[in-house]
Design an enzyme around this catalytic site. Structure first.
Site, PDB file in Angstrom:
ATOM      1  N   GLY A 113      18.489  22.088  38.607  1.00  0.00           N
ATOM      2  CA  GLY A 113      18.344  21.488  37.503  1.00  0.00           C
ATOM      3  C   GLY A 113      16.763  21.098  37.197  1.00  0.00           C
ATOM      4  N   GLU A 136      21.840  27.317  45.424  1.00  0.00           N
ATOM      5  CA  GLU A 136      23.072  27.016  44.765  1.00  0.00           C
ATOM      6  C   GLU A 136      24.103  27.672  45.227  1.00  0.00           C
ATOM      7  OE1 GLU A 136      20.352  25.661  41.481  1.00  0.00           O
ATOM      8  OE2 GLU A 136      20.304  27.434  42.761  1.00  0.00           O
TER       9      GLU A 136
END
Length: 343
Positions: A113, A136
């Protein structure tokens, strides 16, 4: 203390992440506050440009608040997670097309993010402390916040390599791969920011940037691209295992640590981003996956193993990449039950 500081400094709208103990992890509230500030400055003629940085020297932003998302998922509250991702992705798209300059100071760790609120900005500054990564797959997600689009901008097929391995780019790598624009020593950032706040004119800080060192990835780009250009991830893994190169053996180790389902979907998402470019289309595809990641993917197990219990021993839904079918990949990328992402 607030997790974020938003104010005006002369002709500059200034956003500072102030959550250093959590490596400035991006909460839902922070996302909404950034969006509100950007919208208000859009209508303010006294604001010439926007600056986003962080209080910490260690991390600009290490990603989203995955512990909060984990706690929601464990309560089978999948709606809250979807709402967070909807709002975050809307912000990412908004920042990418913001008509006023946004200069992001990507000092320290920048992941997930954090990449979404910096690498889509018009002006992106890195330092000798910068480490940018998309890890991720290791927690059962996929590179998101529009990064599957960014990955296609890297030379050759480095995008697939970066997305699957979570390789940590330094400042030179980040500029080489299209995640950043300018390099500045960290001890000069205060001067750069001060100069910018005096005039709001980015031309006034141009001479304060320095030439970055040579990217480490540039020397292996051709070799990496040859392997990661293969049509299937299974073929990529076979080629990597046959190679005696240090980078290839390291890539195998990192990919095999990740969720097999996430790795398969990541490979597919980057390929789709090559065929249908643009951040908004990438965000829509990524949202399909994250909407299912808690309930049908490996996200909760990945966060448990990495952050909650910290046993580093996730029990993924599939034993290996070879066990994931293309039908399962397509299922994870179907339009979500709550509706498609609107940007």
């Amino acid at each position: 203390m607030s997790d974020i500081s938003i104010r005006k400094k002369g002709p500059v709208g200034h956003i500072t992440l102030t959550r250093p103990k959590s490596l400035n992890a991006l909460s839902h509230d922070m996302v909404l506050k950034i969006e509100t500030a950007l919208k208000s400055w859009l209508e303010d003629d006294t604001v010439k440009c926007v600056m986003i940085d962080a209080e910490s020297e260690t991390a600009f932003c290490a990603g989203g608040d995955i512990v909060d998302l984990y706690n929601q998922g464990m309560k089978q509250d999948y709606f809250s997670g979807q709402k967070y991702w909807r709002d975050e992705y809307r912000l990412n798209a908004f920042m990418s097309r913001y008509p006023k300059p946004i200069i992001a100071f990507m000092n320290g760790i920048v992941m997930g993010g954090g990449v979404g609120i910096s690498a889509h900005c018009s002006h992106r500054v890195v330092t000798e402390k910068t480490k940018i990564a998309l890890p991720e797959c290791a927690i059962g997600l996929v590179p998101d916040v529009g990064t599957t689009s960014l990955l296609t901008h890297a030379p050759g097929y480095l995008g697939e390599y970066l997305g699957l391995t979570g390789y940590r780019m330094n400042s030179a790598d980040a500029i080489y791969c299209g995640f950043a624009d300018k390099f500045a020593p960290s001890d000069t950032l205060a001067e750069i920011k001060r100069t910018l706040c005096e005039s709001g004119n980015l031309d006034d800080i141009e001479g304060l940037f320095k030439k970055p060192s040579k990217s480490e990835l540039s020397s292996t780009q051709a070799e990496i691209s040859k392997v990661f250009s293969r049509g299937r991830i299974e073929d990529v893994m076979s080629d990597l295992k046959l190679s005696q190169s240090e980078w290839a053996l390291d890539a195998v180790e990192k990919i095999e640590r990740g969720s097999p389902l996430s790795c398969q979907v990541t490979f597919e998402l980057v390929r789709q981003a090559r065929d249908t470019p643009g951040i908004e289309e990438a965000l829509k595809r990524e949202f399909c996956f994250v909407s299912r990641a808690m309930q049908y993917g490996d996200f909760l197990e990945g966060v448990r193993a990495a952050v909650i219990d910290k046993d580093r021993n996730p029990q993924w839904r599939h034993a290996s990449i070879n066990d994931v079918t293309i039908a399962q990949v397509h299922t994870m990328l179907r339009a979500p039950e709550g509706g498609v992402l609107k940007l």
